[in-house]
Write an enzyme that holds these catalytic residues in place. Structure first.
Site, mmCIF file in Angstrom:
data_model
loop_
_atom_site.group_PDB
_atom_site.id
_atom_site.type_symbol
_atom_site.label_atom_id
_atom_site.label_comp_id
_atom_site.label_asym_id
_atom_site.label_seq_id
_atom_site.Cartn_x
_atom_site.Cartn_y
_atom_site.Cartn_z
ATOM 1 N N ASP A 52 -8.611 -16.360 -11.481
ATOM 2 C CA ASP A 52 -8.242 -15.576 -12.631
ATOM 3 C C ASP A 52 -9.094 -15.971 -13.859
ATOM 4 O OD1 ASP A 52 -6.656 -14.094 -10.957
ATOM 5 O OD2 ASP A 52 -4.763 -14.262 -12.070
ATOM 6 N N ASN A 94 -7.851 -9.731 -9.640
ATOM 7 C CA ASN A 94 -6.512 -9.199 -9.513
ATOM 8 C C ASN A 94 -5.902 -10.152 -10.705
ATOM 9 O OD1 ASN A 94 -4.076 -8.073 -8.616
ATOM 10 N ND2 ASN A 94 -3.769 -9.455 -6.858
ATOM 11 N N ASP A 325 8.100 -15.600 -12.366
ATOM 12 C CA ASP A 325 6.936 -16.145 -11.299
ATOM 13 C C ASP A 325 7.742 -17.365 -10.694
ATOM 14 O OD1 ASP A 325 5.447 -14.266 -11.985
ATOM 15 O OD2 ASP A 325 4.007 -15.663 -13.362
ATOM 16 N N GLU A 353 1.361 -9.327 -7.823
ATOM 17 C CA GLU A 353 0.165 -9.284 -7.007
ATOM 18 C C GLU A 353 0.424 -8.561 -5.717
ATOM 19 O OE1 GLU A 353 1.022 -11.574 -8.898
ATOM 20 O OE2 GLU A 353 -0.839 -12.791 -9.486
ATOM 21 N N HIS A 397 -0.746 -15.901 -4.346
ATOM 22 C CA HIS A 397 -0.873 -17.309 -4.280
ATOM 23 C C HIS A 397 0.380 -17.851 -4.337
ATOM 24 C CE1 HIS A 397 -0.476 -16.885 -8.915
ATOM 25 N NE2 HIS A 397 -0.233 -15.670 -8.563
ATOM 26 N N ARG A 398 1.494 -16.986 -5.043
ATOM 27 C CA ARG A 398 2.803 -17.757 -5.128
ATOM 28 C C ARG A 398 3.648 -17.526 -3.826
ATOM 29 N NH1 ARG A 398 2.760 -19.432 -9.848
ATOM 30 N NH2 ARG A 398 1.756 -18.393 -11.470
ATOM 31 N N LYS A 429 -6.075 -18.542 -6.799
ATOM 32 C CA LYS A 429 -5.829 -17.630 -8.024
ATOM 33 C C LYS A 429 -5.283 -18.417 -9.213
ATOM 34 C CE LYS A 429 -3.829 -13.018 -9.111
ATOM 35 N NZ LYS A 429 -3.454 -13.162 -10.526
#
Ligand code: ATP
Ligand SMILES: Nc1ccn([C@H]2C[C@H](O)[C@@H](COP(=O)(O)O)O2)c(=O)n1
Length: 666
Positions: A52, A94, A325, A353, A397-398, A429
């Site tokens: 990012d 993204n 998040d 995402e 990613h999370r 990311k």
């Protein structure tokens, strides 16, 4: 970073040590844009290096900013509010933190200075809404064309066009707080008069707006605030670089390690450096949620220490609007809780995402969990009967990071199962080294760490096969022959009689060996090439007959059994070192084939060779290796035989990976 199709996490048991967090994504991309809009040079330190931030930096370069990067420090010479490039096509991957603010900044700059800019991203970015921001900017007078579906990127921003700054700019706050952030960052560029922004609907993710306001203040913009309903950019606002900015660690990334401490730090706390009670980021409040679930947390100005408190964890019901998040991490912690955990007010998960509510529910169920979901909530029941699962990560990613916590299931069930994370590189990311950092802070039972052994005669291709299989699985590689080669070389250099097992073995503890990036150092000397010489192979074969030498090297070889797994090549890997290995290969090829391979190998390195002599040498070595008393070269009883005389390297690798997959529970 693990750039492989999947990464298997064996059952993990404990956690301890110190984690240094990468820079915050939210702060990194805001600071980069602010530096780019300011006049003069800003030095940004501890910047996050990730996908990012990479797209943001690339966009700033395309816009004519001076960008010089050295490690995690970036120096930006800003535009001072003046467009240098009047046209650009910006690909923003993204990264919502790049797409939304750049759209707003370029829209108002194009309106006042003219120009034409296209912003686009990956397919998922083109499904993430931006219509509310576009509506607000169009209401202001900006010219914005939809280049795809209305309300979504890609977009064209062009001008000049007159801006109506005398009427409030109205923007919805209940879909993404990034729309308001984008306006707050962009409108100081055109603040010839007070500009009022009014929020429609209940503003979500308010802590992210706090970050925006704090960073605006650092760059000279004092926004006046009326609760969370209205914000005023004062007339005459102008960006001023503070000269130097330090980016704090990422609080959302901290959540995985806070959870790790809560689940697995039973002896000493896990220390997390880079965020603490003075953090700007709202996600630092994740520690309150973790504490409510039972974690014991100590917080310093920029550090946290977390250990297990209540166990099992306690199920909670929590409005997660302030930590959208980090809250995903709670959904996995919930598996280790007593009682259900309900996370509410998380509608924004659906437009991140991926649709994170759907993704979390689907993947948690694969582990065996009972999960209920609604438009803006999710409920997770504790899990008793865990199933091994391959977790789809949705390029999110999370999802990848929080599901790594499922690998601790052995702490709550006697039948521990591994967890497969598909496409683990999506962590790039925000946290490219996430899994390496995880492996450095967790422990596993040696017996749970998978080993693939590859034994066989010299030049059968063991090393080549081990390297390729290791690469494909993200596993470490043990070239045990290299250790015998070092012992032989050291003995020869020390003038020790190679037939004197005690004397050679006595040298082993004093060997100053270092393994670095595929090279082997003896003291400060890189001996890698020397070790591969045929003559050194013969020395190795001679010293390897001594049981004392073998036992002196035993522990060192076992120490290679590290997370996430090992591929070990040699002569006795499957028989003596790792008898419990779940996959053992005995690799052979005819003597003629092996001699020819070795011949080609040497010639390609410019080393003169004689094929007949090589064949004699390798047959002599085979004889000695097969007939010695201790750990002779022989297939383990449960080894699979692979004769690769007629197989290429790729075919051999595919065969071994197929056998491995057949043994996996996924
Ligand atoms: N299946 C294969 N087909 C063709 N060439 C191969 C194959 N496997 C390995 N080779 C080549 O053979 C040579 C010897 O391979 P490698 O060094 O991996 O063997 P090794 O068994 O590890 O040897 P040593 O026991 O001496 O360490 C290399 O040049 C390698 O590229
Ligand atoms: N596990 C091992 C590995 C190696 N050796 C000995 C026998 C070999 O001839 C010599 C060199 O090994 P290479 O690098 O060719 O694999 O070391 C052993 O006895 N046991």
């Amino acid at each position: 970073m693990f750039k492989i199709p999947f990464l298997d996490l064996p059952p993990l048991r404990g956690a301890a040590g110190t984690v240094r967090l990468p820079g915050s994504k939210s702060i990194s991309n805001r600071v980069l844009l602010l530096a780019a809009l300011s006049e003069g040079r800003t030095v940004v330190r501890d910047l996050l290096a990730s996908d990012d931030t990479a797209v943001m930096l690339e966009a700033l370069r395309a816009l004519g900013c001076g960008v010089v990067q050295e490690g995690d420090t970036v120096s930006i010479v800003g535009l001072g509010g003046n467009l240098l490039a009047k046209q650009a096509k910006l690909f923003l991957g993204n990264a919502g933190t790049a797409m939304r603010p750049l759209t707003a900044a370029l829209a108002v700059l194009a309106a006042t200075q003219g120009g034409s800019f296209e912003v686009s991203g990956v397919p998922r970015m083109h499904e993430r809404p931006i219509g509310d921001l576009v509506d607000a900017l169009r209401g202001l007078g900006c010219a914005i064309d939809d280049l795809g579906n209305p309300g979504y990127p890609p977009l064209r921003l062009h001008g000049p066009s007159p801006l109506a700054l005398d009427t409030p700019v109205r923007v919805r706050g209940d879909v993404s707080s990034q729309f308001l952030t984008a306006l707050l960052l962009a409108l100081p560029l055109v603040a010839t008069r007070d500009i009022r922004i009014e929020v429609i609907g209940e503003l979500i993710s308010k802590p992210y707006i706090e970050i925006t306001l704090a960073l605006l203040a650092r760059f000279g913009i004092a926004v006046r605030r009326e609760g969370w309903e209205a914000f005023v950019i004062p007339a005459g606002s102008k960006y001023r670089s503070p000269g130097e900015v330090f980016v704090e660690g990422d609080a959302s990334s901290a959540s995985y390690f806070v959870a790790l401490g809560a689940i697995a730090a039973t002896d000493t706390p896990l220390r997390i450096e880079g965020v603490g009670r003075e953090s700007l980021q709202g996600d630092v409040r994740f520690i309150e949620a973790a504490a409510a679930m039972g974690a014991e947390v100590q917080a310093g100005p920029n550090w946290l220490e977390v250990r297990r408190g209540a166990w099992p964890l306690k199920g909670i019901t929590l409005d997660c609007n302030h930590i959208p998040d980090a809250a995903m991490t709670l959904a996995v912690m919930a598996l280790y809780a007593h009682g259900p955990t309900t996370l509410t007010n998380i509608a924004s998960w659906r437009v991140k995402e991926t649709d994170r509510i759907a993704a979390m529910a689907t993947e948690l169920r694969k582990l065996g969990a009972t999960v209920d979901e609604g438009p803006d909530w999710i409920r997770v029941q504790p899990l008793a009967h865990w199933q091994a699962a391959a977790i789809h990560t949705y390029d999110d990613h999370r999802v990848a990071m929080c599901f790594s916590l499922a690998a601790f299931n052995g702490l709550v069930t006697p039948a521990a199962v591994p967890v497969r994370i598909l496409e683990p590189h999506c962590v790039a990311k925000t946290f490219p080294d996430y899994f390496e950092t995880l492996f450095a802070t967790v422990t596993a039972d040696a017996a749970d760490i998978p080993v693939i052994t590859i034994d066989g005669p010299t030049a059968s291709g063991k090393g080549t096969l081990a390297d390729e299989v290791g690469k494909a699985l993200g596993y470490g590689v043990l070239d045990s022959g290299a250790l015998y080669r070092v012992a032989g070389l050291a003995a020869r250099r020390a003038g020790v009689d190679l037939d004197d097992g005690d004397a050679v073995a006595a040298l082993v503890p004093g060997l100053d060996l270092r393994f670095q990036d595929g090279h082997i150092f003896l003291g400060s000397e890189d001996v890698s090439a020397r070790l591969r010489a045929e003559a050194t192979g013969l020395l190795a074969s001679q010293v390897a007959v001594h049981p004392q030498v073998r036992s002196a090297l035993h522990q060192l070889q076992l120490s290679f059994r590290r997370l996430p797994g090992l591929v070990a090549d040699g002569r006795d890997m499957g028989t003596a070192l790792f008898p419990d290995a779940p996959l053992k290969i005995f690799l052979t090829a005819s003597a003629a084939t092996r001699a020819e391979r070795r011949y080609k190998q040497l010639i390609s390195k410019g080393i003169p060779a004689n094929i007949e002599g090589l064949r004699e040498d390798l047959e002599a070595r085979d004889e000695r290796d097969k007939n010695r008393a201790t750990s002779p070269l022989a297939p383990a009883q449960d080894a699979l035989l692979l004769d690769n005389s007629a197989l290429g390297i790729e075919e051999s690798v595919t065969q071994v990976l197929d056998w491995w997959q057949q043994r996996r529970p996924f």
